[in-house]
Design a protein around this motif. Structure first.
Motif, PDB file in Angstrom:
ATOM      1  N   LEU A  46       0.565  -1.092  -0.027  1.00 21.14           N
ATOM      2  CA  LEU A  46      -0.064   0.146  -0.024  1.00 21.14           C
ATOM      3  C   LEU A  46       0.964   1.121  -0.031  1.00 21.14           C
ATOM      4  N   GLN A  87      -3.898   2.562  -2.036  1.00 21.65           N
ATOM      5  CA  GLN A  87      -3.927   2.803  -0.604  1.00 21.65           C
ATOM      6  C   GLN A  87      -5.273   3.941  -0.373  1.00 21.65           C
ATOM      7  N   TYR A 143      -8.594   2.878   1.764  1.00 17.36           N
ATOM      8  CA  TYR A 143      -8.868   3.875   2.702  1.00 17.36           C
ATOM      9  C   TYR A 143     -10.296   4.451   2.533  1.00 17.36           C
ATOM     10  N   LEU A 150      -4.499   2.341   9.012  1.00 21.27           N
ATOM     11  CA  LEU A 150      -5.105   3.098   7.752  1.00 21.27           C
ATOM     12  C   LEU A 150      -5.704   4.265   8.094  1.00 21.27           C
ATOM     13  N   ARG A 197      -0.852   7.445   7.208  1.00 20.11           N
ATOM     14  CA  ARG A 197      -0.651   7.166   5.661  1.00 20.11           C
ATOM     15  C   ARG A 197       0.815   6.611   5.597  1.00 20.11           C
TER      16      ARG A 197
END
Length: 507
Positions: A320, A327, A331, A462, A466
């Motif tokens: 990720l 990612q 998210y 997450l 980040r």
């Protein structure tokens, strides 16, 4: 003069006796194994030398062993014969036959390579032997969906503690995530599968040493598996490995004895429900295992649960970090389906996260939990549409790492592509080409447990952090031993996410 001749001829005579005895034994072995030799001829493979077979091919660094197997498969196809001394190994990469073999009751014992683990974990769930079925049956309820449902509170709590550690990192500094992740998974395993309280789990004797030395133990075992000269007791002693093994055995005995003692004391005052009972408690209450057997299985299930889960969770977050677009997908899906707030996550909820599931599966494909697995053929079994019969006594080798990278089933297999697990892409691929948790009665006992643990940890992280990484994940240099991991570690950076009003999220 006669005495001088006798002195000269005695060494020659002894040499001749040794050579003659070896030749006679060789002929005797060939006669008693003639069925195996006949069937072995039907399987392609490199030419074998008398007595040592193809052992010289594998006289290389441990990390090169699977490359040797890959080269043999590239040359001879999906089925290949390799002789390691008198041991016949048949390597099978065909997915259909892999399923057939791993689910067959004719191939229900681990191969001889697992014998090298027995000094550390005994005969049992991981290494096979007469007791593995019963030991697995006793432990199985602790890995059930009902039990995992009760464990999620612990998973959330320990994942939140990990987030605090990550938020304390300098956003500009790259670090290896695994060292922090394994502390989290260790606490999760101790407070669930091991049945320990939070306080007890933080005070197990030598636990930090065991966690830090686990990879060293794996590396030492893999070297002994793949370097035949270390299997000679005198050379093993001369190399210093025997001393190291004894040190490790003492450490593991202290560690597992302390867990066993803690649970024996606790069971005198605790009244646990069936769904929340740990494996150590189950083994104690069953009355079917000796203390030594409980300690062996305790370390087996401890290390295979916390160490493997830490590697996979670190791998998911590493990918990720390398793939920011994925990612964002994961998210945003978390926010949409679960919300951005720090509410506890359930196993049922993480099952809805399809983008996370694709990254999770791609991680399992790229970083195989077990690079290969070995079984012993107990009865003859026919494969390859009747063209090959595996004789009894054969060592079957399933090269999982190579199956997961076979271009026949995987487009650009050296690239990280979570989209290969989209439903439309899965439908065009042989389902047996993806076997991350193995198959059959000896498959991974903790697959449900590990999947829930890993996904919950990733979601909790997450929501607050980040992750970022430099470069590309494609064709990463790998360390391939018992399991597969990035050679350079799980290197990334962590930055706090911001809420809509621009403030850092707090925990």
């Amino acid at each position: 003069m006669f005495e001088d001749c006798f002195k000269v001829s005695l060494p020659v005579l002894m040499t001749a006796v040794v050579i003659l005895s070896s030749l006679l034994y060789w002929q005797y072995w060939r006669w008693t194994h003639r069925r195996m030799l006949e069937l072995a001829k039907l399987v392609p493979g490199p030419p074998a030398l008398p007595i040592i077979g193809n052992a010289l091919i594998f006289m290389t660094k441990p990390e090169e062993q699977l490359k040797k197997i890959a080269g043999i498969l590239d040359m001879y196809g999906q089925y290949a014969r390799v002789w390691l001394g008198p041991d016949l190994n048949i390597v099978v990469k065909n997915p259909t036959d892999v399923r057939l073999l791993l689910t067959s009751n004719k191939v229900n014992q681990k191969g001889p390579l697992y014998d090298f683990m027995k000094p550390f974990i005994g005969p049992g769930i991981l290494t096979g032997g007469p007791s593995w079925r019963n030991h697995r049956k006793i432990a199985n309820p602790s890995y059930s969906k009902k039990s995992v449902h009760h464990y999620t509170e612990t998973f959330n709590r320990e994942a939140t503690e990990l987030v605090k550690v990550l938020l304390g990192k300098d956003p500009g500094v790259t670090f290896d995530l695994y060292s922090d992740m394994v502390q989290c998974t260790t606490q999760c395993v101790c407070q669930t599968l091991m049945g320990l309280s939070k306080e007890d789990s933080q005070n197990v004797l030598l636990m930090d040493d065991v966690v830090q030395d686990t990879q060293r133990i794996y590396d030492m075992l893999f070297k002994k598996m793949t370097r035949w000269w270390l299997q000679i007791p005198f050379i093993n002693w001369l190399s210093g490995n025997l001393h190291k093994e004894k040190q490790i055995l003492r450490m593991l005995d202290t560690f597992t004895s302390d867990i066993l003692q803690k649970r024996r004391r606790a069971l005198k005052v605790e009244d646990l429900g069936e769904d929340v009972m740990g494996i150590v408690d189950r083994y104690i209450l069953s009355g079917e295992l000796t203390d030594q057997e409980i300690k062996w299985e305790t370390f087996t299930l401890f290390t295979t649960s916390q160490e493997a889960s830490a590697k996979i969770a670190s791998g998911v977050l590493l990918f990720l970090a390398y793939l920011p677009e994925w990612q964002d997908k994961v998210y945003n899906e978390i926010v949409e389906l679960l919300g951005a707030e720090d509410e506890p996550v359930t196993e049922k909820q993480v099952k809805e996260l399809q983008h996370l599931d694709m990254v999770f599966k791609e991680t399992l494909r790229y970083f195989s939990i077990a690079a290969m697995t070995q079984r012993t053929v107990e009865e003859e079994i026919t494969i390859n549409n009747g063209k090959i019969t595996l004789p009894a006594g054969t060592s079957l080798v399933i090269p999982i790492h190579e199956i997961h990278r076979d271009p026949q089933y995987w487009d650009e297999p050296l690239k990280v592509k979570p989209e290969r697990f989209l439903p439309q892409n899965i439908g065009h691929r042989d389902p047996n080409a993806f076997v991350p948790f193995s198959l059959g009665p000896m498959d991974c006992l903790g697959r449900v447990y590990a999947t829930a643990l890993i996904k919950i940890i990733v979601v909790v992280i997450l929501r607050a952090v980040r992750v970022e990484a430099r470069g590309s994940p494609h064709d990463l240099p790998l360390n391939v031993a018992i399991s597969v991991k990035p050679a350079g570690g799980y290197l990334l950076t962590a930055r706090p996410r911001r809420t809509t009003n621009g403030l850092h999220r707090s925990l």
